[in-house]
Design an enzyme around this catalytic site. Structure first.
Site, mmCIF file in Angstrom:
data_model
loop_
_atom_site.group_PDB
_atom_site.id
_atom_site.type_symbol
_atom_site.label_atom_id
_atom_site.label_comp_id
_atom_site.label_asym_id
_atom_site.label_seq_id
_atom_site.Cartn_x
_atom_site.Cartn_y
_atom_site.Cartn_z
ATOM 1 N N HIS A 1 0.834 -1.204 0.000
ATOM 2 C CA HIS A 1 0.000 0.000 0.000
ATOM 3 C C HIS A 1 0.874 1.261 0.000
ATOM 4 O O HIS A 1 0.735 2.134 0.864
ATOM 5 C CB HIS A 1 -0.928 -0.001 1.220
ATOM 6 C CG HIS A 1 -1.898 -1.125 1.240
ATOM 7 N ND1 HIS A 1 -2.916 -1.254 0.312
ATOM 8 C CD2 HIS A 1 -2.003 -2.208 2.057
ATOM 9 C CE1 HIS A 1 -3.612 -2.352 0.567
ATOM 10 N NE2 HIS A 1 -3.076 -2.948 1.617
ATOM 11 N N GLU B 1 -6.512 -12.581 5.252
ATOM 12 C CA GLU B 1 -7.336 -11.383 5.284
ATOM 13 C C GLU B 1 -8.654 -11.515 4.524
ATOM 14 O O GLU B 1 -9.285 -10.508 4.196
ATOM 15 C CB GLU B 1 -6.545 -10.182 4.762
ATOM 16 C CG GLU B 1 -5.731 -10.438 3.511
ATOM 17 C CD GLU B 1 -4.716 -9.335 3.232
ATOM 18 O OE1 GLU B 1 -4.905 -8.198 3.713
ATOM 19 O OE2 GLU B 1 -3.738 -9.607 2.517
ATOM 20 N N ASP C 1 -8.887 -5.970 6.419
ATOM 21 C CA ASP C 1 -9.454 -6.668 5.260
ATOM 22 C C ASP C 1 -10.397 -7.788 5.674
ATOM 23 O O ASP C 1 -11.356 -8.096 4.955
ATOM 24 C CB ASP C 1 -8.326 -7.215 4.381
ATOM 25 C CG ASP C 1 -7.704 -6.126 3.528
ATOM 26 O OD1 ASP C 1 -8.445 -5.469 2.778
ATOM 27 O OD2 ASP C 1 -6.496 -5.914 3.626
ATOM 28 N N GLN D 1 -0.215 -13.551 5.014
ATOM 29 C CA GLN D 1 -1.270 -12.719 5.582
ATOM 30 C C GLN D 1 -2.633 -13.315 5.256
ATOM 31 O O GLN D 1 -2.957 -13.572 4.096
ATOM 32 C CB GLN D 1 -1.164 -11.293 5.050
ATOM 33 C CG GLN D 1 -2.095 -10.334 5.749
ATOM 34 C CD GLN D 1 -1.620 -8.897 5.653
ATOM 35 O OE1 GLN D 1 -0.426 -8.633 5.659
ATOM 36 N NE2 GLN D 1 -2.551 -7.965 5.571
#
Length: 304
Positions: free
Chosen positions: A89, A201, A227, A199
């Site tokens: 991001h 999410e 998320d 991760q």
């Protein structure tokens, strides 16, 4: 033509037999002693970082999440355990990331890089440039997790290509790993120093969590609360459903003997998740900036 070749390389790795289960240092909770007699200190910091991740008795880890590189060295001088560099991001480029890795290493801090894709080519470039750990976002299946592990490991445990760059002191490191030395020691050190995180999410990933965490070579699991909440159709991270979902997933991860972590936006969050057994946590560096600025401006207004 060239673009098609690169895309195919980024999308897949040649299927191989599963890595031998004896590779997982997690089973014993220890890592083979690594001795570096000459060269960079990068791998020493990375190796110690992975030891802390794999050792369930080690103190919890906390690192600031950065979307830019300007304050990497400054924050590396504080008592954080690692630096979380967010390339998913942000607009951080590889040359900028390399600068960040170098700045943090000068202060003895390992850098965890969250990449924006699972492209094996990009993974190798960041590891070669000095990332101590790779966190892969949006891992939804055991196949995804297996790809992530292989992208970070040298053969026979993975498909990472070999080059003498920052990760091994540009070939100047003289390494002894247990009874292995020379090229075998360097290769073994490269495999045992890099920590691999995935991760979770999405609801899909939560449904597949048992299979995902059964993949050999996954060192830690980060549960992305933002998320997860979004995928569940919820707006608030404070929803009891979100929190309980993460706690339930965390218990499953602990039963597998894997380190787990999540976002801790406040001191209260850090206390709660640490007490719940989450040892690989991240705080928001931008939050420090905003809170500090607000406090400063409040003081100015009081003096007017």
């Amino acid at each position: 033509m060239r673009r098609a070749i690169v895309q195919r390389f980024c999308q897949t790795l040649e299927p191989q037999i599963s890595p031998p289960r004896s590779f997982a240092s997690r089973a014993s909770g220890t890592l083979t002693t690594v001795t570096i007699s000459k060269g960079s200190e990068m791998s020493t910091a990375a190796h110690e970082f992975r030891k802390s991740i794999l050792d369930p008795s080690a103190p919890p880890l906390i690192g600031p999440l950065l979307n830019g590189i300007d304050n990497v060295e400054l924050l590396s001088m504080l008592k954080f355990d690692y630096i979380f560099l967010d390339l998913e991001h942000s607009m951080i480029t590889l040359p900028e990331a390399k600068t960040a890795y170098t700045a943090a290493q000068l202060r003895g801090k390992p850098v965890l890089a969250r990449l924006g894709s699972r492209c094996a080519f990009e993974v190798a470039r960041h590891l070669d440039s000095g990332a101590a750990s790779i966190l892969f976002p949006m891992v939804n299946s055991a196949e995804d997790a297996d790809f992530c592990v292989r992208a970070c490991r040298f053969p026979p445990f993975g498909r990472r290509g070999r080059a003498n760059l920052r990760w091994n002191g540009f070939g100047l490191d003289k390494v002894k790993v247990g009874e292995s030395s020379g090229e075998a020691g360097v290769r073994h050190r490269g495999n045992t120093a890099v920590s691999v995180g995935i991760q979770i999410e999405t609801v899909e990933a939560l449904n597949n969590l048992s299979d995902i965490i059964s993949v050999e070579g996954v060192d830690f699991v980060f549960l992305g609360s933002m998320d997860i909440a979004t995928d569940m159709g919820l707006d608030s991270l404070e929803s009891p459903l979100v929190r309980n979902t993460i706690l339930d997933a965390g218990r499953m991860i602990t039963e597998r003997g894997i380190c787990k972590g999540t976002l801790t936006a406040t001191k209260e969050d850090l206390r709660f998740w640490t007490e719940a057994g989450f040892r690989m946590n991240v705080c928001l560096a931008n939050k420090f900036l905003v809170e500090g600025a607000e406090q400063f401006l409040k003081g100015r207004e009081e003096n007017l």
